[in-house]
Scaffold this motif. Structure first.
Motif, PDB file in Angstrom:
ATOM      1  N   GLU A 270      -3.490  -3.423  -3.950  1.00  0.00           N
ATOM      2  CA  GLU A 270      -2.589  -3.878  -2.892  1.00  0.00           C
ATOM      3  C   GLU A 270      -3.271  -4.902  -1.998  1.00  0.00           C
ATOM      4  O   GLU A 270      -4.492  -4.858  -1.786  1.00  0.00           O
ATOM      5  N   LEU A 271      -2.471  -5.818  -1.457  1.00  0.00           N
ATOM      6  CA  LEU A 271      -2.966  -6.718  -0.422  1.00  0.00           C
ATOM      7  C   LEU A 271      -3.389  -5.906   0.794  1.00  0.00           C
ATOM      8  O   LEU A 271      -2.856  -4.820   1.047  1.00  0.00           O
TER       9      LEU A 271
ATOM     10  N   ASP B 164      -8.485   2.793  -4.057  1.00  0.00           N
ATOM     11  CA  ASP B 164      -7.760   3.349  -2.923  1.00  0.00           C
ATOM     12  C   ASP B 164      -8.683   3.453  -1.714  1.00  0.00           C
ATOM     13  O   ASP B 164      -9.818   3.949  -1.826  1.00  0.00           O
TER      14      ASP B 164
ATOM     15  N   ILE C  98      -4.497   2.209   1.853  1.00  0.00           N
ATOM     16  CA  ILE C  98      -4.370   0.943   1.121  1.00  0.00           C
ATOM     17  C   ILE C  98      -4.644   1.252  -0.347  1.00  0.00           C
ATOM     18  O   ILE C  98      -5.760   1.620  -0.717  1.00  0.00           O
ATOM     19  N   ARG C  99      -3.627   1.122  -1.184  1.00  0.00           N
ATOM     20  CA  ARG C  99      -3.754   1.461  -2.589  1.00  0.00           C
ATOM     21  C   ARG C  99      -4.540   0.403  -3.352  1.00  0.00           C
ATOM     22  O   ARG C  99      -4.551  -0.776  -2.976  1.00  0.00           O
TER      23      ARG C  99
ATOM     24  N   VAL D 273      -7.526  -8.078  -2.110  1.00  0.00           N
ATOM     25  CA  VAL D 273      -6.836  -6.840  -2.470  1.00  0.00           C
ATOM     26  C   VAL D 273      -7.879  -5.738  -2.580  1.00  0.00           C
ATOM     27  O   VAL D 273      -9.084  -6.005  -2.750  1.00  0.00           O
TER      28      VAL D 273
ATOM     29  N   TYR E 138      -1.561 -10.728   5.943  1.00  0.00           N
ATOM     30  CA  TYR E 138      -2.556 -10.085   5.088  1.00  0.00           C
ATOM     31  C   TYR E 138      -3.913 -10.766   5.244  1.00  0.00           C
ATOM     32  O   TYR E 138      -4.017 -11.874   5.764  1.00  0.00           O
TER      33      TYR E 138
END
Length: 197
Positions: free
Chosen positions: A79-80, A32, A75-76, A28, A58
């Protein structure tokens, strides 16, 4: 007999619950990651998550992004990391695509090597496969991992290929339609970027 039936029922229930609670380690984002920014292991962390069979979409732990990988989307943090959201900053539109194979791969197929990717369309009426055609000549390999059969051996491999956008549809269609995909080592493949033509 009654005791055996109860014991069997309990064991089955425990097994079902354990299967539902099974997690897998995945990457993950630590923070960000904006469009176009580099994606490497320093910006990622590993967490155990339950994906219910969707993990192939993923980036799994242990498969670090290839050198030069950048985000093709935001991609936050937390997040994956979606595989479709990764690309390479090498002047091409190549993106990493993971393909599961029934075969084991030769030892020469390693990250950085070149392979030819063939596909034989499935003929459901004849329960057979058609004549193989080449989909990706001289595709570059980004990562390779074995698939464990769960019975003390391996039953295949997952190879991550760097694929140009104009070749992506053919490869994804072959996989979606359950074609038999075969990867052949190509030692004469070019050292330059791209997947050939």
């Amino acid at each position: 007999m009654g005791i055996l039936l109860v014991a069997g029922s309990v064991a089955g229930t425990v097994g079902l619950v354990s299967a539902r609670d099974r997690t897998v380690p995945m990457y993950v984002a630590k923070e960000d990651i904006s469009f176009g920014e580099p994606v490497d292991a320093s910006r990622l962390e590993v967490v155990d998550v339950r994906l219910d069979g969707t993990q192939e979409h993923y980036l799994p732990a242990g498969r670090e992004p290839a050198a030069g990988t950048r985000a093709n989307t935001l991609i936050r943090a937390g997040e994956l990391v979606p595989l479709r959201g990764l690309g390479l900053d090498d002047g091409t539109t190549r993106k990493p695509v993971a393909v599961e194979l029934e075969q084991t791969l030769p030892a020469a197929v390693v990250p950085g090597s070149r392979v030819d990717v063939w596909a034989a369309a499935r003929d459901r009426t004849a329960n057979a496969y058609g004549r193989p055609v080449i989909l990706l000549p001289s595709a570059e390999v980004a990562a390779v991992s074995a698939v464990d059969s769960g019975f003390g051996g391996t039953s295949g491999a997952v190879v991550e290929l760097l694929v140009e956008d104009d070749r992506m549809a053919d490869l994804l269609a072959a996989v979606a339609n359950e074609a038999r995909v075969t990867v052949v080592h190509n030692p004469a493949g070019p050292a330059s970027t791209g997947t050939g033509s």
